[in-house]
Design a protein around this motif. Structure first.
Motif, mmCIF file in Angstrom:
data_model
loop_
_atom_site.group_PDB
_atom_site.id
_atom_site.type_symbol
_atom_site.label_atom_id
_atom_site.label_comp_id
_atom_site.label_asym_id
_atom_site.label_seq_id
_atom_site.Cartn_x
_atom_site.Cartn_y
_atom_site.Cartn_z
ATOM 1 N N THR A 6 5.212 126.244 157.836
ATOM 2 C CA THR A 6 4.686 126.254 156.466
ATOM 3 C C THR A 6 3.219 126.657 156.445
ATOM 4 N N GLU A 49 6.582 136.796 151.190
ATOM 5 C CA GLU A 49 6.698 135.359 151.392
ATOM 6 C C GLU A 49 6.798 134.648 150.037
ATOM 7 N N SER A 50 7.767 133.754 149.906
ATOM 8 C CA SER A 50 7.959 133.042 148.645
ATOM 9 C C SER A 50 6.777 132.129 148.328
ATOM 10 N N SER A 51 6.236 131.464 149.360
ATOM 11 C CA SER A 51 5.021 130.666 149.176
ATOM 12 C C SER A 51 3.919 131.321 149.998
ATOM 13 N N PRO A 59 -0.919 122.414 155.028
ATOM 14 C CA PRO A 59 0.331 123.095 155.398
ATOM 15 C C PRO A 59 0.550 123.102 156.899
#
Length: 616
Positions: free
Chosen positions: A436, A466-468, A562
């Motif tokens: 993450t 990347e989604s996040s 993260p």
């Protein structure tokens, strides 16, 4: 030469036995290849004696036997025949000149340490080339087997004209061809350890001697001048020499690659290594020796090498024994050779060419490697449609283009970590998860000026997908930063600024000493306010976690960073591998054996989407 210096007495009998067996196979083949090259049969014998002795002194392979080869002879004939314009003397002189040029090219390549060219022509390309050459030889020998003469020069034209030559078939000649084939096949079935070609030529020569070749009107090799060849100084315009330069270079390349495939396979079988640069030098000296002795270009002979190995040959003495045996025949026993029919030589050449074909292997490539499949078949078709020399030129270009494509547009991977804290490629193992907030990127090619832009586009594209959005990009520097390049450093500076504008920290993992030096030379900031450089991926993960954990604490008290999320999951501890690793004197990563192999097979990364100008 090394094995000769450390020669053991127990090797003598196996070497003598293997040498005599090699000579028995080499004699008929050399005569047949001389016919293919367009010179006298005695020239084929000249091309065996001195080159074999020279290779024994300079070569590094203990089993390899050099001599006339189907592919090299086909190349020489394709180049020299139109230049000679029917003049037999000029033809022979051009053959010797091209052979000498091939030798010089090999010596230059050896001097420049270009033994790596052994890997230049990939096996699929060489397979396509050899299959095409084999078909070209087989079709060309049909005229000798059936007793007529082709009026056409091109392969396709000859194939289309074959039905028209039906009325011109000479049935007596065809009978000797069938007798040669029958003896060879019976010998291979009943006595596979014997030289089938030597036995077949002996039988048909004896039958033709009994029947009188003049009365039967069958073409034969004819009388041969025994003894040493008269030294000839080539007499033709310098313009003809220019016509031979590039074909000689192509011939040197193909001969060397083919020879190295044979030499390496037998070296691996017998448990030793060979030196590619020494092999280039040995091939160069052997070709020069062939030119001096009035012969033609030679290469590694896989069939004779196999005979050597099957008979237990231990050293290069086998080549010397075989050369001496051929010399005895050349200087004292040439009289029986004059009764060998050219039709029988055509059969020997066709059988030898069939051993070069591997259509099953070519077709099997469609399952294992589609790009290799098409490369092999394109090379094969080019030899058939355009000719041997254009086909070889195309094969060399295809090898170059294949290399450039792999370097300019290589595979790349995103990396993740499993529950044991080991870094692996994402996509092949469900246990490997992305970290993450972190994107770990590997580019599988040395970065240079012609792929630096592609590298930047790939990084930006993958980040944008990347989604996040990640807050840290870790680049595996070991795989791609192999040398200093000002264009690459300029791209790194631009990429760093682009990432910084979007709040993404840039980290280099591996080659810490080199990378730090190169980045500073390029004026790129290194450290807390710039690019962070660590010795390896594991320490990069650990240190970046600590680095931004403090920033997260200052900015977001009570929130987990993260980087801490990955190691704060139940049952997941910080891996023991996340420890400091020292660099060697060059800044190279020195991972210990406890760190598993992270060069897993590449994950497929789609590159069809449009590359964004900026990160989203």
């Amino acid at each position: 030469m090394v094995s000769l210096l450390g020669y053991q007495r127990s090797w003598l009998l196996p070497d003598i036995r293997a040498g005599m067996s090699v000579a028995a196979v080499a004699l008929p083949v050399a005569i047949a290849y001389a016919e293919l090259t367009g010179v006298g049969a005695i020239v084929g014998l000249y091309s065996c004696i001195l080159p074999m002795i020279v290779y024994a002194l300079f070569g590094s392979s203990r089993q390899l036997i050099v001599g006339p080869d189907a592919a090299t002879c086909a190349v020489i004939a394709a180049v020299v025949t139109p230049l000679a314009a029917g003049d037999a003397v000029r033809h022979w002189q051009l053959v010797m000149t091209m052979t000498a040029m091939t030798g010089f090219w090999c010596l230059i390549a050896s001097r420049l340490k270009l033994g790596v060219l052994a890997d230049f022509l990939s096996r699929p390309i060489l397979m396509g080339l050899l299959n095409g050459v084999a078909i070209t030889i087989i079709v060309g020998q049909l005229s000798s087997v059936f007793g007529f003469t082709f009026a056409q020069s091109g392969l396709i034209e000859r194939l289309l004209a074959v039905p028209d030559y039906g009325p011109q078939i000479h049935f007596t000649t065809l009978g000797f061809s069938l007798l040669t084939l029958a003896v060879m096949l019976l010998c291979r079935y009943l006595r596979p350890q014997w030289s089938s070609s030597l036995l077949a030529l002996t039988v048909v020569a004896f039958v033709l001697w009994l029947g009188d070749p003049v009365r039967l009107n069958v073409a034969v090799v004819g009388s041969l001048n025994s003894g040493l060849p008269d030294f000839q100084i080539p007499e033709f315009p310098p313009g003809l020499i220019r016509e031979l330069v590039l074909p000689a270079l192509n011939l040197a390349m193909v001969s060397f690659v083919s020879m190295m495939l044979t030499a390496r396979s037998f070296a691996a079988k017998n448990g030793y290594d060979i030196d590619a640069d020494k092999e280039f030098r040995a091939l160069g000296f052997a070709n020069l020796a062939s030119a001096v002795s009035q012969g033609f270009a030679i290469s590694g002979a896989d069939s004779r090498t196999a005979v050597n190995d099957a008979n237990g040959g231990k050293s290069q003495l086998v080549s010397i024994v075989a050369a001496l045996a051929i010399a005895i025949v050349t200087f004292f026993l040439t009289a029986p050779l004059q009764y060998i029919p050219t039709a029988a030589l055509g059969v020997v050449l066709i059988m030898a060419s069939l051993s070069l074909t591997d259509f099953k292997g070519l077709w099997a490539l469609r399952h294992s490697d589609r790009s290799a499949f098409w490369l092999a078949w394109i090379t094969f078709a080019s030899v058939l449609l355009m000719g041997v020399i254009p086909g070889i030129t195309l094969a060399v270009l295809l090898g170059l283009f294949q290399f450039l494509r792999n370097v300019m547009r290589p595979t790349d991977q995103l990396m993740g970590m499993n529950d044991e804290g080991v870094v692996h490629t994402l996509g092949h193992n469900e246990e490997v998860k992305a970290i993450t907030g972190v994107l770990i990127y590997r580019f599988n090619s040395p970065l240079t000026y012609f792929n630096a832009g592609y590298f930047k586009r790939r990084v930006l594209l993958l980040l944008a997908r990347e989604s996040s959005p990640p807050t840290c990009l870790i680049i595996d520097a070991v795989s791609c930063f192999t040398h200093q390049d000002i264009s690459v450093m300029s791209m790194v500076g631009e990429l760093f600024k682009e990432l910084k504008r979007h709040g993404v920290h840039m980290v280099m993992a591996g080659r810490r000493g080199q990378m730090t030096h190169w980045l500073k030379q390029a004026g790129i900031r290194v450290g807390d306010e710039g690019i962070l450089v660590y010795p390896d991926l594991y320490q990069a993960l650990r240190m970046t976690r600590h680095h931004w954990a403090h920033e997260d604490e200052a900015e977001n008290k009570g929130k987990a960073s993260p980087f801490e999320y990955r190691f704060s999951q139940p049952g997941v501890n910080e891996p023991a591998d996340l420890k400091s690793h020292d660099n060697d004197s060059h800044g190279n990563n020195q991972l210990g054996e406890t760190v598993p192999d992270i060069m897993a097979s590449p994950a497929s990364v789609d590159d069809s989407a449009e590359t964004p100008d900026t990160l989203k």
